[in-house]
Scaffold this motif. Sequence first.
Motif, PDB file in Angstrom:
ATOM      1  N   LEU A  13      85.911  26.213 -46.937  1.00 25.13           N
ATOM      2  CA  LEU A  13      84.202  25.632 -46.992  1.00 25.13           C
ATOM      3  C   LEU A  13      83.724  24.122 -46.139  1.00 25.13           C
ATOM      4  N   ALA A  14      84.678  23.317 -45.249  1.00 27.59           N
ATOM      5  CA  ALA A  14      84.498  22.347 -44.020  1.00 27.59           C
ATOM      6  C   ALA A  14      84.699  23.116 -43.122  1.00 27.59           C
ATOM      7  N   GLN A  15      85.231  24.758 -43.221  1.00 26.12           N
ATOM      8  CA  GLN A  15      85.063  25.235 -41.744  1.00 26.12           C
ATOM      9  C   GLN A  15      84.312  25.968 -41.795  1.00 26.12           C
ATOM     10  N   GLY A  16      83.439  26.751 -42.682  1.00 26.19           N
ATOM     11  CA  GLY A  16      81.968  27.311 -42.866  1.00 26.19           C
ATOM     12  C   GLY A  16      80.672  26.418 -42.062  1.00 26.19           C
ATOM     13  N   ILE A  17      80.756  24.895 -42.808  1.00 29.35           N
ATOM     14  CA  ILE A  17      79.933  24.147 -42.121  1.00 29.35           C
ATOM     15  C   ILE A  17      79.610  23.427 -40.968  1.00 29.35           C
ATOM     16  N   LEU A  18      81.362  24.136 -40.317  1.00 25.10           N
ATOM     17  CA  LEU A  18      81.936  23.011 -38.792  1.00 25.10           C
ATOM     18  C   LEU A  18      80.781  24.092 -38.449  1.00 25.10           C
ATOM     19  N   GLU A  19      81.863  25.217 -38.993  1.00 27.37           N
ATOM     20  CA  GLU A  19      81.788  27.040 -37.850  1.00 27.37           C
ATOM     21  C   GLU A  19      80.478  27.116 -37.796  1.00 27.37           C
ATOM     22  N   SER A  20      79.938  26.877 -38.877  1.00 29.20           N
ATOM     23  CA  SER A  20      78.518  27.956 -38.629  1.00 29.20           C
ATOM     24  C   SER A  20      76.730  26.949 -39.018  1.00 29.20           C
ATOM     25  N   GLY A  21      77.523  25.763 -38.523  1.00 27.27           N
ATOM     26  CA  GLY A  21      75.827  24.765 -38.583  1.00 27.27           C
ATOM     27  C   GLY A  21      75.379  24.423 -40.002  1.00 27.27           C
ATOM     28  N   SER A  22      76.545  24.503 -41.169  1.00 28.45           N
ATOM     29  CA  SER A  22      75.559  25.211 -42.981  1.00 28.45           C
ATOM     30  C   SER A  22      75.049  25.872 -43.099  1.00 28.45           C
ATOM     31  N   LEU A  62      74.914  33.281 -35.889  1.00 24.35           N
ATOM     32  CA  LEU A  62      75.395  34.031 -35.986  1.00 24.35           C
ATOM     33  C   LEU A  62      75.366  34.489 -37.460  1.00 24.35           C
ATOM     34  N   ALA A  63      75.317  32.933 -38.183  1.00 19.69           N
ATOM     35  CA  ALA A  63      75.653  33.336 -39.712  1.00 19.69           C
ATOM     36  C   ALA A  63      74.217  33.763 -39.870  1.00 19.69           C
ATOM     37  N   VAL A  64      73.032  33.517 -39.526  1.00 14.59           N
ATOM     38  CA  VAL A  64      71.686  33.911 -40.259  1.00 14.59           C
ATOM     39  C   VAL A  64      71.628  35.814 -38.952  1.00 14.59           C
ATOM     40  N   GLU A  65      71.853  35.974 -38.682  1.00 14.43           N
ATOM     41  CA  GLU A  65      71.803  37.416 -37.898  1.00 14.43           C
ATOM     42  C   GLU A  65      72.683  38.407 -38.718  1.00 14.43           C
ATOM     43  N   ALA A  66      73.581  37.712 -38.553  1.00 14.03           N
ATOM     44  CA  ALA A  66      75.404  38.582 -38.708  1.00 14.03           C
ATOM     45  C   ALA A  66      76.137  38.695 -39.540  1.00 14.03           C
ATOM     46  N   ASN A  67      76.251  37.396 -40.428  1.00 15.43           N
ATOM     47  CA  ASN A  67      76.805  36.993 -41.877  1.00 15.43           C
ATOM     48  C   ASN A  67      78.181  36.875 -41.524  1.00 15.43           C
ATOM     49  N   ASN A  68      78.565  36.197 -39.673  1.00 18.55           N
ATOM     50  CA  ASN A  68      78.901  35.557 -39.026  1.00 18.55           C
ATOM     51  C   ASN A  68      79.581  34.396 -39.440  1.00 18.55           C
ATOM     52  N   HIS A  69      80.449  33.389 -40.182  1.00 14.06           N
ATOM     53  CA  HIS A  69      80.247  32.196 -40.809  1.00 14.06           C
ATOM     54  C   HIS A  69      81.581  31.539 -39.587  1.00 14.06           C
ATOM     55  N   PHE A  70      82.105  32.189 -39.429  1.00 12.95           N
ATOM     56  CA  PHE A  70      83.370  32.205 -38.725  1.00 12.95           C
ATOM     57  C   PHE A  70      83.206  32.394 -37.529  1.00 12.95           C
ATOM     58  N   GLY A  71      82.592  32.544 -36.520  1.00 15.96           N
ATOM     59  CA  GLY A  71      82.011  32.657 -35.390  1.00 15.96           C
ATOM     60  C   GLY A  71      83.156  33.848 -34.285  1.00 15.96           C
ATOM     61  N   ILE A  72      83.964  34.903 -35.884  1.00 10.28           N
ATOM     62  CA  ILE A  72      85.165  36.192 -35.435  1.00 10.28           C
ATOM     63  C   ILE A  72      84.720  36.890 -34.110  1.00 10.28           C
TER      64      ILE A  72
END
Length: 263
Positions: free
Chosen positions: A84-93, A98-108
């Motif tokens: 969760l902490a990594q998801g929050i940090l990498e995706s800007g909560s 990337l999270a909004v447009e690609a469901n990518n929460h860890f920048g892969i």
Amino acid sequence: MVVSVLFSCGSRKRKHKSSKSKHRTEHVQRKEDSRKIENTDTPAETQEIVVPKAVSSTDEYIKLYSDIAMEEMKFYNIPASITLAQGILESGSGRGRLAVEANNHFGIKCHEWTGASIRHDDDEDQECFRKYKDAKYSYRDHSLFLTERKRYSGLFELDIDDYKGWAKGLRAAGYATDRKYPEKLISLIERYQLYTYDDVVTGKAPKRAKSSLSNPEDVHYVVKGDTLYSISRRYNISVKELQKLNGLRDTTISIGQALIVKS
């Protein structure tokens, strides 16, 4: 911070790091398993993407993805608090592009990915990033990366709820170049009490806490201006009962703290 992916197939090639990104985290290509990431062989033009719910705060992000993080912990023995902490940090909560447009929460990044993708500036201009059908597959890809990379094998010798050890171990194993990466993760975990989700999975949390954490309506996250009295009025519960449910000795609370509000 955006995570880049490195792949190991025979010889390993290093990617040039531009001056655009001071700190970088890395991911590698992973093998498919019985719980493989869906949409890898779905043509990009026909793949249906589940549009993520707009996230207005870190508290809301935690409510949306805590169950997924706990499920990953059960499968892969990675602390839910760390995920969760990594998801929050990498995706800007959950509010990053990337999270909004690609469901990518860890920048892969893409690298041999045959599914849908999105272009995004990172170490270089307009790099290719994976686009997931649903955010849960981004979480699964993150789990597979940590479990299948030998350099992180030592982490799994730690206690499963040792989030401090995991945070420091990730940095030591080369996950991130940011020297403050462990402190950032630990700060998020302690500020939002993410360790409570580890306790739910390990069985250390009281039964009432398990029930509450599974039902977001039974938990109140403290915001600026809250007091135990105002919270008690809001949920029609006494201050004394609030203290009892949450093991509080006095009326001191902090912003971001999760309080059980239903017995």
